[in-house]
Design a protein around this motif. Structure first.
Motif, PDB file in Angstrom:
ATOM      1  N   GLY A  32      -6.146  36.640   9.869  1.00  0.00           N
ATOM      2  CA  GLY A  32      -7.459  37.325  10.153  1.00  0.00           C
ATOM      3  C   GLY A  32      -8.505  36.433  10.969  1.00  0.00           C
ATOM      4  O   GLY A  32      -9.036  36.756  12.103  1.00  0.00           O
ATOM      5  N   ARG A  44      -7.814  40.955  13.161  1.00  0.00           N
ATOM      6  CA  ARG A  44      -7.700  41.571  11.977  1.00  0.00           C
ATOM      7  C   ARG A  44      -6.335  42.319  12.021  1.00  0.00           C
ATOM      8  O   ARG A  44      -5.567  42.751  11.144  1.00  0.00           O
ATOM      9  CB  ARG A  44      -8.504  42.899  11.784  1.00  0.00           C
ATOM     10  N   LYS A  87      -3.996  40.071  10.144  1.00  0.00           N
ATOM     11  CA  LYS A  87      -4.194  40.221   9.028  1.00  0.00           C
ATOM     12  C   LYS A  87      -3.452  41.589   8.309  1.00  0.00           C
ATOM     13  O   LYS A  87      -2.610  41.280   7.166  1.00  0.00           O
ATOM     14  CB  LYS A  87      -5.490  40.293   8.775  1.00  0.00           C
ATOM     15  N   TYR A  88      -3.343  42.553   9.171  1.00  0.00           N
ATOM     16  CA  TYR A  88      -2.690  43.706   8.713  1.00  0.00           C
ATOM     17  C   TYR A  88      -1.091  43.630   8.721  1.00  0.00           C
ATOM     18  O   TYR A  88      -0.262  44.135   7.694  1.00  0.00           O
ATOM     19  CB  TYR A  88      -3.004  44.928   9.368  1.00  0.00           C
TER      20      TYR A  88
END
Length: 490
Positions: free
Chosen positions: A297, A302, A305-306
């Motif tokens: 992230g 993000r 990250k996900y």
């Protein structure tokens, strides 16, 4: 009574002969071992699925490597994942390649220990490796829950976390039941999906790298956590050997699959670690389980990250499936040897999978899924270390006592070189066991006593006719009738 039970215990399995194959054997004969159940399902494991199953037996991606950084710092973590494959992964892979091609059958290392030393060491090997496998499997739902909690904090603890762990165990056990070929090709898809975000993270991190960050050392070092994490992330290379009876042409497929899997695993740890460490300023203590997602992230946003969070779930699925397959086929192989009752060799009518082994393994794994992550990996490492010491001993003993044993793949060293090759990893195994906590000693001693008790209980049941067992005479009888069951001349 003990002597009576020993006399009634299963026979040491007959080893394959050293006669060469005929051209017809090479082209047409099934590559199974006389101690292996007849394989009815034609969709057996080929090279690519086997590569990814081995990859998931060992790693499944860099998930779970973060504690090595927090325990000793980036420098030692990078050095550990660079050096350890040479002193551990490669020797274990070479031993696995030789023995799984010389004695290819379901049960793997249980067959090797039984062939070298007899049924009691074989049964003890089975107990150690099976228990380490199911304990190891228990870590994957826990690891998955750790990653999910970073996106959905509600599943971090309490009843919701327990529900996540329980649902994962049930669904993944059913997937394993649908067939080894399904599991193998699922592992290919899961492996590619789990590794893809780390390739993107490494590319995004390249412009931000500062090599000086690689040299940071933790102020307070936890060597027990460091070495257990390192060992846990790079062991279990021999686990796929328990499915050797399901592999097409294991004499060539296994060595090739191991070579590719070792390279893929080593790079799968080193590249993401070097990229994440070099691209961000994060103290060693920030590297807890699941930190790769936070690092991604910071580096790319993000969305990555996900993606890594999703990749962690996919990796946990692959890890669980591979380990469950190994454990269930190990029980099947032990039943074929007469070390366990015959019903453990039962296969599902539609999917040809060892459903009893899957059920037993899944229930034990589920019961252990609520242990702490560190206790899980420490206990699994200790039991696995005991089994590996016996495996190295069996490897050297068979080389010395059975030089005539046909070895389609042979480690290109003489006995003194093999002793040296096995000495370094054996010394490390003893070190890992020596630094274990008192709790791990107690757990491992209890499980070892349980394994001894199971062996003598099975001998008692066989002598009294309480349960039905397979016997070596049936297998040998097939050879005497001229059935070329293992692809060699009889």
């Amino acid at each position: 009574m003990a002597r009576e039970i020993q006399l009634q215990s299963p026979k040491t399995p007959p080893l394959p002969t050293s006669h060469p194959k005929s051209p017809e054997d090479n082209n047409n004969s099934p590559q199974t071992n006389p101690t292996t159940s007849p394989i009815r399902n034609p969709n057996r494991l080929t090279l690519i699925p086997l590569i990814f199953l081995i990859f998931f037996e060992v790693a499944g991606g860099p998930y779970g490597a973060e504690p090595a950084v927090s325990a000793a710092g980036p420098l030692f973590a990078l050095l550990g994942f660079l050096i350890f494959p040479f002193i551990w992964s490669i020797p274990e892979s070479l031993v696995t390649a030789e023995l799984s091609t010389a004695i290819p059958g379901n049960g793997g290392f249980v067959l090797w220990a039984s062939a070298a030393f007899g049924p009691f060491p074989g049964s003890l090997m089975g107990s150690w490796k099976f228990l380490s496998g199911v304990i190891n499997s228990a870590a994957f739902p826990a690891l998955c829950a750790d990653y999910l909690a970073r996106v959905v904090p509600a599943v971090a603890n309490g009843p919701r976390r327990a529900i996540v762990v329980a649902v994962m165990n049930i669904l993944l056990s059913f997937l394993n039941y649908t067939g080894l070929a399904v599991v193998g090709w699922s592992a290919v898809a899961l492996g590619l999906a789990a590794l893809a975000p780390f390739g993107i993270m490494a590319a995004a991190a390249a412009p931000k790298l500062r090599v000086s960050r690689w040299g940071v050392v933790a102020k307070e070092k936890d060597w027990r956590l460091f070495f257990n994490t390192l060992f846990w992330n790079l062991n279990f290379w021999d686990s796929a050997s328990t499915m050797a009876g399901e592999v097409v042409r294991p004499e060539t497929t296994f060595p090739r699959a191991l070579v590719v899997a070792v390279a893929m695993t080593a790079l799968g740890y080193l590249v993401p670690l070097a990229a994440a460490i070099g691209a961000i300023d994060a103290p060693p203590e920030a590297w807890g389980s699941g930190y790769f997602a936070d690092a991604a992230g910071i580096i790319a946003g993000r969305w990555l990250k996900y993606w890594i969070e999703v990749g962690a779930v996919l990796s946990a699925i692959g890890l669980y499936e591979a380990q469950l397959s190994s454990c269930s086929f190990q029980l099947l192989g032990m039943a074929d040897l007469g070390l366990l009752p015959r019903f453990f060799a039962s296969r599902a009518k539609w999917f040809d999978t060892p459903w009893v082994g899957i059920l037993v393994s899944s229930l034990i794994t589920f019961s252990l899924s609520f242990m702490s992550f560190n206790d899980i990996i420490s206990s699994a490492n200790f039991l696995y270390s005991l089994g590996m010491l016996l495996e190295f001993a069996a490897f050297l003993w068979l080389r010395r006592k059975r030089p005539d044993l046909k070895r389609p793949y042979r480690v290109p060293l003489r006995l003194p070189g093999l002793v040296a090759m096995c000495f370094v990893p054996s010394a490390f195994l003893i070190f890992v066991m020596a630094i274990a906590s008192w709790k791990v000693f107690v757990i491992s001693a209890g499980f070892t006593l349980l394994g001894v008790g199971v062996y003598f209980l099975m001998g008692f049941c066989k002598s009294r006719g309480c349960l039905e067992f397979s016997n070596a005479d049936h297998m040998e009888g097939e050879d005497k009738r001229g059935d070329d069951v293992d692809g060699r001349e009889v």
